[in-house]
Design a protein around this motif. Structure first.
Motif, PDB file in Angstrom:
ATOM      1  N   LEU A  19     -18.873 -19.241  20.863  1.00 38.01           N
ATOM      2  CA  LEU A  19     -19.325 -17.885  20.616  1.00 38.01           C
ATOM      3  C   LEU A  19     -20.673 -17.559  21.244  1.00 38.01           C
ATOM      4  O   LEU A  19     -21.073 -16.392  21.244  1.00 38.01           O
ATOM      5  N   LEU A  20     -21.369 -18.579  21.784  1.00 37.63           N
ATOM      6  CA  LEU A  20     -22.710 -18.367  22.301  1.00 37.63           C
ATOM      7  C   LEU A  20     -22.904 -19.078  23.641  1.00 37.63           C
ATOM      8  O   LEU A  20     -22.214 -20.066  23.938  1.00 37.63           O
ATOM      9  N   PRO A  21     -23.872 -18.629  24.441  1.00 36.35           N
ATOM     10  CA  PRO A  21     -24.249 -19.375  25.643  1.00 36.35           C
ATOM     11  C   PRO A  21     -24.818 -20.749  25.264  1.00 36.35           C
ATOM     12  O   PRO A  21     -25.266 -20.956  24.133  1.00 36.35           O
ATOM     13  N   PRO A  22     -24.834 -21.698  26.209  1.00 35.97           N
ATOM     14  CA  PRO A  22     -25.299 -23.042  25.876  1.00 35.97           C
ATOM     15  C   PRO A  22     -26.801 -23.176  25.662  1.00 35.97           C
ATOM     16  O   PRO A  22     -27.252 -24.167  25.083  1.00 35.97           O
ATOM     17  N   SER A  23     -27.585 -22.213  26.110  1.00 30.50           N
ATOM     18  CA  SER A  23     -29.040 -22.292  25.954  1.00 30.50           C
ATOM     19  C   SER A  23     -29.632 -20.904  26.162  1.00 30.50           C
ATOM     20  O   SER A  23     -28.993 -20.028  26.774  1.00 30.50           O
ATOM     21  N   PRO A  24     -30.853 -20.674  25.667  1.00 34.65           N
ATOM     22  CA  PRO A  24     -31.506 -19.382  25.951  1.00 34.65           C
ATOM     23  C   PRO A  24     -31.676 -19.134  27.441  1.00 34.65           C
ATOM     24  O   PRO A  24     -31.536 -17.992  27.903  1.00 34.65           O
ATOM     25  N   GLU A  25     -31.972 -20.200  28.188  1.00 34.06           N
ATOM     26  CA  GLU A  25     -32.147 -20.053  29.642  1.00 34.06           C
ATOM     27  C   GLU A  25     -30.857 -19.560  30.292  1.00 34.06           C
ATOM     28  O   GLU A  25     -30.867 -18.659  31.147  1.00 34.06           O
ATOM     29  N   ASP A  66     -28.875  -9.730  19.160  1.00 29.44           N
ATOM     30  CA  ASP A  66     -28.224 -10.705  18.291  1.00 29.44           C
ATOM     31  C   ASP A  66     -27.690 -11.911  19.061  1.00 29.44           C
ATOM     32  O   ASP A  66     -27.797 -13.052  18.594  1.00 29.44           O
ATOM     33  N   ILE A  67     -27.115 -11.675  20.215  1.00 32.90           N
ATOM     34  CA  ILE A  67     -26.579 -12.795  21.005  1.00 32.90           C
ATOM     35  C   ILE A  67     -27.705 -13.723  21.442  1.00 32.90           C
ATOM     36  O   ILE A  67     -27.615 -14.950  21.309  1.00 32.90           O
ATOM     37  N   TYR A  68     -28.780 -13.134  21.957  1.00 33.84           N
ATOM     38  CA  TYR A  68     -29.867 -13.973  22.447  1.00 33.84           C
ATOM     39  C   TYR A  68     -30.578 -14.696  21.311  1.00 33.84           C
ATOM     40  O   TYR A  68     -30.866 -15.906  21.399  1.00 33.84           O
ATOM     41  N   GLU A  69     -30.842 -14.002  20.210  1.00 33.19           N
ATOM     42  CA  GLU A  69     -31.545 -14.649  19.104  1.00 33.19           C
ATOM     43  C   GLU A  69     -30.667 -15.689  18.405  1.00 33.19           C
ATOM     44  O   GLU A  69     -31.175 -16.690  17.898  1.00 33.19           O
ATOM     45  N   LEU A  71     -16.254  -6.954  12.594  1.00 35.43           N
ATOM     46  CA  LEU A  71     -16.785  -7.470  13.854  1.00 35.43           C
ATOM     47  C   LEU A  71     -15.670  -7.933  14.774  1.00 35.43           C
ATOM     48  O   LEU A  71     -15.723  -7.719  15.992  1.00 35.43           O
ATOM     49  N   MET A  72     -14.640  -8.567  14.223  1.00 36.35           N
ATOM     50  CA  MET A  72     -13.515  -9.008  15.048  1.00 36.35           C
ATOM     51  C   MET A  72     -12.742  -7.824  15.621  1.00 36.35           C
ATOM     52  O   MET A  72     -12.289  -7.862  16.773  1.00 36.35           O
ATOM     53  N   ARG A  73     -12.582  -6.778  14.853  1.00 36.06           N
ATOM     54  CA  ARG A  73     -11.856  -5.604  15.353  1.00 36.06           C
ATOM     55  C   ARG A  73     -12.651  -4.849  16.407  1.00 36.06           C
ATOM     56  O   ARG A  73     -12.071  -4.103  17.218  1.00 36.06           O
ATOM     57  N   GLU A  74     -13.952  -5.076  16.401  1.00 36.59           N
ATOM     58  CA  GLU A  74     -14.814  -4.352  17.334  1.00 36.59           C
ATOM     59  C   GLU A  74     -15.322  -5.292  18.442  1.00 36.59           C
ATOM     60  O   GLU A  74     -14.581  -5.647  19.345  1.00 36.59           O
ATOM     61  N   GLY A  75     -16.551  -5.718  18.349  1.00 36.20           N
ATOM     62  CA  GLY A  75     -17.163  -6.443  19.457  1.00 36.20           C
ATOM     63  C   GLY A  75     -16.481  -7.742  19.836  1.00 36.20           C
ATOM     64  O   GLY A  75     -16.353  -8.071  21.025  1.00 36.20           O
ATOM     65  N   PHE A  76     -16.018  -8.518  18.857  1.00 37.99           N
ATOM     66  CA  PHE A  76     -15.439  -9.824  19.167  1.00 37.99           C
ATOM     67  C   PHE A  76     -14.050  -9.724  19.784  1.00 37.99           C
ATOM     68  O   PHE A  76     -13.522 -10.716  20.280  1.00 37.99           O
ATOM     69  N   SER A  77     -13.426  -8.540  19.760  1.00 37.15           N
ATOM     70  CA  SER A  77     -12.150  -8.347  20.449  1.00 37.15           C
ATOM     71  C   SER A  77     -12.298  -7.418  21.653  1.00 37.15           C
ATOM     72  O   SER A  77     -11.295  -6.977  22.222  1.00 37.15           O
ATOM     73  N   GLY A  78     -13.548  -7.148  22.036  1.00 38.28           N
ATOM     74  CA  GLY A  78     -13.764  -6.207  23.127  1.00 38.28           C
ATOM     75  C   GLY A  78     -13.274  -4.812  22.787  1.00 38.28           C
ATOM     76  O   GLY A  78     -12.856  -4.064  23.667  1.00 38.28           O
ATOM     77  N   TYR A  79     -13.318  -4.470  21.500  1.00 34.72           N
ATOM     78  CA  TYR A  79     -12.851  -3.176  21.002  1.00 34.72           C
ATOM     79  C   TYR A  79     -11.382  -2.923  21.361  1.00 34.72           C
ATOM     80  O   TYR A  79     -10.949  -1.784  21.508  1.00 34.72           O
ATOM     81  N   GLY A  87     -28.957  -5.204  15.694  1.00 38.14           N
ATOM     82  CA  GLY A  87     -28.297  -5.959  16.754  1.00 38.14           C
ATOM     83  C   GLY A  87     -26.809  -5.683  16.769  1.00 38.14           C
ATOM     84  O   GLY A  87     -26.262  -5.008  15.880  1.00 38.14           O
ATOM     85  N   ALA A  88     -26.132  -6.242  17.767  1.00 39.80           N
ATOM     86  CA  ALA A  88     -24.729  -5.928  18.011  1.00 39.80           C
ATOM     87  C   ALA A  88     -23.789  -6.424  16.921  1.00 39.80           C
ATOM     88  O   ALA A  88     -22.671  -5.917  16.786  1.00 39.80           O
ATOM     89  N   PHE A  89     -24.198  -7.408  16.129  1.00 42.43           N
ATOM     90  CA  PHE A  89     -23.291  -7.949  15.121  1.00 42.43           C
ATOM     91  C   PHE A  89     -23.177  -7.052  13.888  1.00 42.43           C
ATOM     92  O   PHE A  89     -22.268  -7.217  13.082  1.00 42.43           O
ATOM     93  N   GLY A  90     -24.096  -6.110  13.721  1.00 42.72           N
ATOM     94  CA  GLY A  90     -23.901  -5.037  12.762  1.00 42.72           C
ATOM     95  C   GLY A  90     -24.321  -5.294  11.334  1.00 42.72           C
ATOM     96  O   GLY A  90     -23.835  -4.639  10.414  1.00 42.72           O
ATOM     97  N   ALA A  91     -25.251  -6.217  11.096  1.00 44.39           N
ATOM     98  CA  ALA A  91     -25.649  -6.513   9.724  1.00 44.39           C
ATOM     99  C   ALA A  91     -26.300  -5.318   9.033  1.00 44.39           C
ATOM    100  O   ALA A  91     -26.047  -5.071   7.846  1.00 44.39           O
ATOM    101  N   TYR A  92     -27.121  -4.577   9.745  1.00 45.01           N
ATOM    102  CA  TYR A  92     -27.783  -3.413   9.142  1.00 45.01           C
ATOM    103  C   TYR A  92     -26.745  -2.393   8.698  1.00 45.01           C
ATOM    104  O   TYR A  92     -26.762  -1.897   7.566  1.00 45.01           O
ATOM    105  N   ARG A  93     -25.834  -2.108   9.576  1.00 46.53           N
ATOM    106  CA  ARG A  93     -24.759  -1.157   9.281  1.00 46.53           C
ATOM    107  C   ARG A  93     -23.907  -1.615   8.098  1.00 46.53           C
ATOM    108  O   ARG A  93     -23.621  -0.844   7.179  1.00 46.53           O
ATOM    109  N   ASP A  94     -23.520  -2.877   8.098  1.00 45.05           N
ATOM    110  CA  ASP A  94     -22.684  -3.395   7.021  1.00 45.05           C
ATOM    111  C   ASP A  94     -23.434  -3.423   5.697  1.00 45.05           C
ATOM    112  O   ASP A  94     -22.865  -3.153   4.632  1.00 45.05           O
TER     113      ASP A  94
END
Length: 312
Positions: A180-186, A197-200, A145-153, A253-260
């Motif tokens: 790592l996350l927005p301060p609220s769902p709003e 994944d980010i929103y949930e 995840l760090m090599r991909e999404g968390f580093s902007g690829y 979701g974007a964090f890739g749990a299914y894939r991993d």
């Protein structure tokens, strides 16, 4: 439940942990034990302890949920470091404590982890032979995840920026702490951060549903470089032969749990391995929503009873 401070001669700081006991606990008899490993940016008071730890204790196991080094109520400086090698070492340090307890059967120890904790649990199982069975709940390979999404690829660009930031901090500059996350769902909706994944994750960590004082969901940027060269699943074909249960939600979701999850299930040397895919659920549903958690536990409890001996 008993809150303890684990001090290990290998470490200069204590690990904060909660031990949960089965119904009718008798300290004069040995029990199978399970170490529960929290997600990235989480703490023992959230899903690893309050959900899976509590459920496994009720099923007859002694369960230890702990805060990672540099995070939550555990010691270590600087704060908010997410170092995969240390996270894996923490699991063994917790087991070091478990094997000294008269009510723990040292030959019946398992580990369960959620999100990043699932991959850390798998990684620890490759090398700590005291672990007899492992369960990954929506596990995420943090290095990938760090090599991909968390580093902007752009992993090399991220490493350059981390190096510059670390030098600046050593020269007296202000530390950079990335939330790592927005301060609220709003706020997430306002920013257009509505990827599943980010929103949930924001719905879980930034609302009363899951927020906890120790679950900072923040990371010290200058000390994150080690994660980019780490792979939870390296040598799994050779070293991961313990019984393995992988649980994932089918809603990707974007964090890739299914894939991993699919990757480690396929690569593990384990002859006894199980895969549970929940068609109607997502990564963060598996943190605490009653129906998917119940389905995961309906697999995890008999899995651990089979491979660790009946709980209680």
């Amino acid at each position: 439940m008993q809150t303890i401070s684990i001090r290990n001669p290998d470490m200069a700081w204590p690990i904060a942990a909660d031990i949960r006991f089965p119904p009718g606990f008798d300290a004069g008899r040995p029990y199978p034990a399970i170490v529960s490993v929290h997600p990235i940016g989480s703490c023992k008071d959230q899903t690893s302890g309050a959900v899976y730890g509590e459920g496994l204790a009720k099923a007859g196991f002694v369960v230890v949920a702990f805060d990672a080094s540099f995070q939550g109520a555990s010691g270590g400086q600087p704060r908010l470091v997410e170092n995969p090698a240390q996270r894996v070492a923490d699991i063994s340090h917790v087991i070091d404590h478990l094997v000294t307890l008269p009510y723990v059967d040292a030959d019946r120890i398992g580990v369960i982890g959620i999100c990043g904790g699932g991959a850390y649990a798998i990684c620890a199982t490759k090398t700590d032979r005291r672990i007899k069975a492992v369960t990954s709940i929506t596990g995420v390979n943090f290095g990938r995840l760090m090599r991909e999404g968390f580093s902007g690829y752009d992993p090399l660009g991220a490493l350059d920026a981390m190096a510059q930031q670390r030098t600046a901090e050593m020269r007296g500059g202000a530390p950079r702490v990335d939330n790592l996350l927005p301060p609220s769902p709003e706020e997430a909706r306002k920013r257009g951060q509505t990827e599943r994944d980010i929103y949930e994750a924001t719905e879980y960590y930034r609302t009363p549903r899951g927020e906890a004082a120790g679950g900072a969901t923040s990371m010290l940027y200058s000390h994150a470089a080690a994660a980019l060269a780490w792979d939870a699943f390296a040598f799994a074909e050779v070293l991961l032969d313990r019984p393995l249960l992988v649980v994932v939600g089918e809603k990707v979701g974007a964090f890739g749990a299914y894939r991993d999850g699919m990757e480690i299930y396929g690569r593990a040397r384990s002859r006894q391995k199980e895969l549970l895919v929940l068609p109607d659920w997502s990564h963060y549903d598996l943190y605490d929503k009653p129906e998917p958690v119940a389905q995961a536990m309906a697999k995890a409890v008999p899995f651990f009873r089979t491979h660790l001996g009946a709980g209680g």
